[in-house]
Design a protein around this motif. Structure first.
Motif, mmCIF file in Angstrom:
data_model
loop_
_atom_site.group_PDB
_atom_site.id
_atom_site.type_symbol
_atom_site.label_atom_id
_atom_site.label_comp_id
_atom_site.label_asym_id
_atom_site.label_seq_id
_atom_site.Cartn_x
_atom_site.Cartn_y
_atom_site.Cartn_z
ATOM 1 N N TYR A 60 0.829 -1.199 0.000
ATOM 2 C CA TYR A 60 0.000 0.000 0.000
ATOM 3 C C TYR A 60 0.865 1.250 0.000
ATOM 4 C CZ TYR A 60 -3.699 -3.187 1.487
ATOM 5 O OH TYR A 60 -4.596 -4.223 1.553
ATOM 6 N N ALA A 61 0.404 2.261 -0.700
ATOM 7 C CA ALA A 61 1.021 3.574 -0.594
ATOM 8 C C ALA A 61 0.700 4.150 0.783
ATOM 9 C CB ALA A 61 0.496 4.495 -1.685
ATOM 10 N N ASN A 62 1.599 4.959 1.290
ATOM 11 C CA ASN A 62 1.388 5.554 2.609
ATOM 12 C C ASN A 62 0.093 6.371 2.657
ATOM 13 O OD1 ASN A 62 3.711 4.480 3.773
ATOM 14 N ND2 ASN A 62 4.971 6.218 3.158
ATOM 15 N N SER A 63 -0.253 6.954 1.525
ATOM 16 C CA SER A 63 -1.423 7.830 1.489
ATOM 17 C C SER A 63 -2.738 7.084 1.729
ATOM 18 C CB SER A 63 -1.489 8.562 0.150
ATOM 19 O OG SER A 63 -1.529 7.632 -0.912
ATOM 20 N N VAL A 64 -2.756 5.782 1.511
ATOM 21 C CA VAL A 64 -4.002 5.011 1.679
ATOM 22 C C VAL A 64 -3.877 3.925 2.737
ATOM 23 C CG1 VAL A 64 -4.644 5.435 -0.717
ATOM 24 C CG2 VAL A 64 -3.490 3.298 -0.102
ATOM 25 N N LYS A 65 -2.688 3.709 3.244
ATOM 26 C CA LYS A 65 -2.461 2.645 4.226
ATOM 27 C C LYS A 65 -3.328 2.875 5.459
ATOM 28 C CE LYS A 65 1.709 1.228 4.406
ATOM 29 N NZ LYS A 65 3.170 1.151 4.654
ATOM 30 N N GLY A 66 -3.970 1.805 5.906
ATOM 31 C CA GLY A 66 -4.852 1.908 7.063
ATOM 32 C C GLY A 66 -6.275 2.282 6.705
ATOM 33 N N ARG A 67 -6.488 2.752 5.478
ATOM 34 C CA ARG A 67 -7.829 3.141 5.032
ATOM 35 C C ARG A 67 -8.323 2.250 3.901
ATOM 36 N NH1 ARG A 67 -8.593 7.881 2.572
ATOM 37 N NH2 ARG A 67 -6.454 8.108 1.817
ATOM 38 N N SER A 68 -7.404 1.503 3.291
ATOM 39 C CA SER A 68 -7.759 0.706 2.123
ATOM 40 C C SER A 68 -7.310 -0.737 2.292
ATOM 41 C CB SER A 68 -7.108 1.303 0.870
ATOM 42 O OG SER A 68 -7.574 2.614 0.646
ATOM 43 N N THR A 69 -8.033 -1.631 1.633
ATOM 44 C CA THR A 69 -7.689 -3.053 1.651
ATOM 45 C C THR A 69 -7.830 -3.618 0.247
ATOM 46 O OG1 THR A 69 -8.527 -3.290 3.914
ATOM 47 C CG2 THR A 69 -8.189 -5.306 2.642
ATOM 48 N N ILE A 70 -6.746 -4.237 -0.243
ATOM 49 C CA ILE A 70 -6.808 -4.910 -1.531
ATOM 50 C C ILE A 70 -6.952 -6.399 -1.282
ATOM 51 C CG2 ILE A 70 -4.287 -5.086 -1.746
ATOM 52 C CD1 ILE A 70 -4.650 -4.644 -4.785
ATOM 53 N N SER A 71 -7.765 -7.064 -2.071
ATOM 54 C CA SER A 71 -7.985 -8.493 -1.874
ATOM 55 C C SER A 71 -8.275 -9.145 -3.222
ATOM 56 C CB SER A 71 -9.155 -8.741 -0.919
ATOM 57 O OG SER A 71 -10.350 -8.173 -1.430
ATOM 58 N N ARG A 72 -8.064 -10.440 -3.279
ATOM 59 C CA ARG A 72 -8.387 -11.176 -4.502
ATOM 60 C C ARG A 72 -9.820 -11.672 -4.411
ATOM 61 N NH1 ARG A 72 -3.713 -11.674 -7.611
ATOM 62 N NH2 ARG A 72 -5.102 -12.559 -9.170
ATOM 63 N N GLY A 73 -10.480 -11.646 -5.551
ATOM 64 C CA GLY A 73 -11.845 -12.117 -5.608
ATOM 65 C C GLY A 73 -11.910 -13.623 -5.790
ATOM 66 N N ASN A 74 -13.102 -14.149 -5.761
ATOM 67 C CA ASN A 74 -13.284 -15.592 -5.938
ATOM 68 C C ASN A 74 -12.975 -16.025 -7.365
ATOM 69 O OD1 ASN A 74 -14.065 -16.021 -3.267
ATOM 70 N ND2 ASN A 74 -16.199 -15.522 -3.724
ATOM 71 N N ALA A 75 -13.321 -15.206 -8.318
ATOM 72 C CA ALA A 75 -13.025 -15.545 -9.717
ATOM 73 C C ALA A 75 -11.545 -15.295 -9.980
ATOM 74 C CB ALA A 75 -13.882 -14.705 -10.647
ATOM 75 N N GLU A 76 -10.975 -16.081 -10.860
ATOM 76 C CA GLU A 76 -9.554 -15.951 -11.148
ATOM 77 C C GLU A 76 -9.243 -14.583 -11.715
ATOM 78 O OE1 GLU A 76 -6.759 -19.315 -12.680
ATOM 79 O OE2 GLU A 76 -7.519 -18.262 -14.434
ATOM 80 N N ASN A 77 -8.175 -13.987 -11.247
ATOM 81 C CA ASN A 77 -7.695 -12.703 -11.740
ATOM 82 C C ASN A 77 -8.702 -11.576 -11.582
ATOM 83 O OD1 ASN A 77 -5.113 -13.632 -12.440
ATOM 84 N ND2 ASN A 77 -5.955 -14.543 -14.293
ATOM 85 N N THR A 78 -9.380 -11.620 -10.434
ATOM 86 C CA THR A 78 -10.197 -10.475 -10.029
ATOM 87 C C THR A 78 -9.653 -9.959 -8.703
ATOM 88 O OG1 THR A 78 -11.810 -11.836 -8.854
ATOM 89 C CG2 THR A 78 -12.255 -11.362 -11.176
ATOM 90 N N VAL A 79 -9.681 -8.663 -8.552
ATOM 91 C CA VAL A 79 -9.245 -8.054 -7.304
ATOM 92 C C VAL A 79 -10.227 -6.956 -6.917
ATOM 93 C CG1 VAL A 79 -6.791 -8.562 -7.601
ATOM 94 C CG2 VAL A 79 -7.730 -6.412 -8.462
ATOM 95 N N HIS A 80 -10.243 -6.649 -5.630
ATOM 96 C CA HIS A 80 -11.088 -5.592 -5.108
ATOM 97 C C HIS A 80 -10.231 -4.635 -4.294
ATOM 98 C CE1 HIS A 80 -14.429 -8.094 -6.315
ATOM 99 N NE2 HIS A 80 -13.938 -9.083 -5.592
ATOM 100 N N LEU A 81 -10.624 -3.382 -4.315
ATOM 101 C CA LEU A 81 -9.974 -2.372 -3.491
ATOM 102 C C LEU A 81 -11.066 -1.694 -2.662
ATOM 103 C CD1 LEU A 81 -7.350 -0.877 -2.764
ATOM 104 C CD2 LEU A 81 -7.971 0.815 -4.513
ATOM 105 N N GLN A 82 -11.075 -2.007 -1.382
ATOM 106 C CA GLN A 82 -12.021 -1.386 -0.462
ATOM 107 C C GLN A 82 -11.381 -0.133 0.113
ATOM 108 O OE1 GLN A 82 -15.254 -2.334 0.462
ATOM 109 N NE2 GLN A 82 -15.296 -0.412 1.608
ATOM 110 N N MET A 83 -12.017 0.998 -0.099
ATOM 111 C CA MET A 83 -11.472 2.273 0.376
ATOM 112 C C MET A 83 -12.439 2.886 1.376
ATOM 113 S SD MET A 83 -9.815 3.902 -3.075
ATOM 114 C CE MET A 83 -11.398 4.166 -3.861
#
Length: 130
Positions: A60-83
């Motif tokens: 994570y960049a410092n600017s978003v660390k602690g406020r954002s979460t990146i995760s992989r989705g159930n489908a292959e090669n999908t990702v989510h960014l929760q902000m």
């Protein structure tokens, strides 16, 4: 050829939350490390977050660390960014990218460089109002 597509952008008030999603498709077999970058008007594109193909490492960049979460989705090669706790300075076009041929995301320096990634989406607008 790999196609990358983002979704989930929009307008939100300061302090609110958004969940961005990204899917990479078009090339059979293999899982890709993926990252998020953003570009605000008049500014250069900057790194936001990245996740390895296995999901075992995130960056994570410092600017978003602690406020954002990146995760992989159930489908292959999908990702989510929760902000969460969004700020007006988070306003930007957010781009998802897939690292198909490049080096593994073994360290932050590699994960945070745009040249690590081979395919990019068209971007999704995130606007945070004050």
């Amino acid at each position: 050829q790999v196609q990358v597509a983002e979704s989930g952008g929009g307008l939100v008030q300061a302090g609110g939350s958004l969940r961005l999603s990204c899917a990479a498709s078009g090339r059979t077999g293999g899982r890709y490390s993926m990252g998020w970058f953003r570009q605000a008007p008049g500014k250069e594109r900057e790194f936001v977050a990245a996740i390895t193909w296995s999901g075992d490492k995130t960056y994570y960049a410092n600017s978003v660390k602690g406020r954002s979460t990146i995760s992989r989705g159930n489908a292959e090669n999908t990702v989510h960014l929760q902000m969460n706790s969004l700020k007006p300075e988070d306003t930007a076009v957010y781009y998802c990218a897939a690292a198909v041929y490049g080096p593994a995301l073994k360290e932050y320096k590699v994960a945070g460089e745009a040249r690590t990634y081979d395919y990019w989406g068209q971007g999704t607008q995130v606007t945070v109002s004050s």
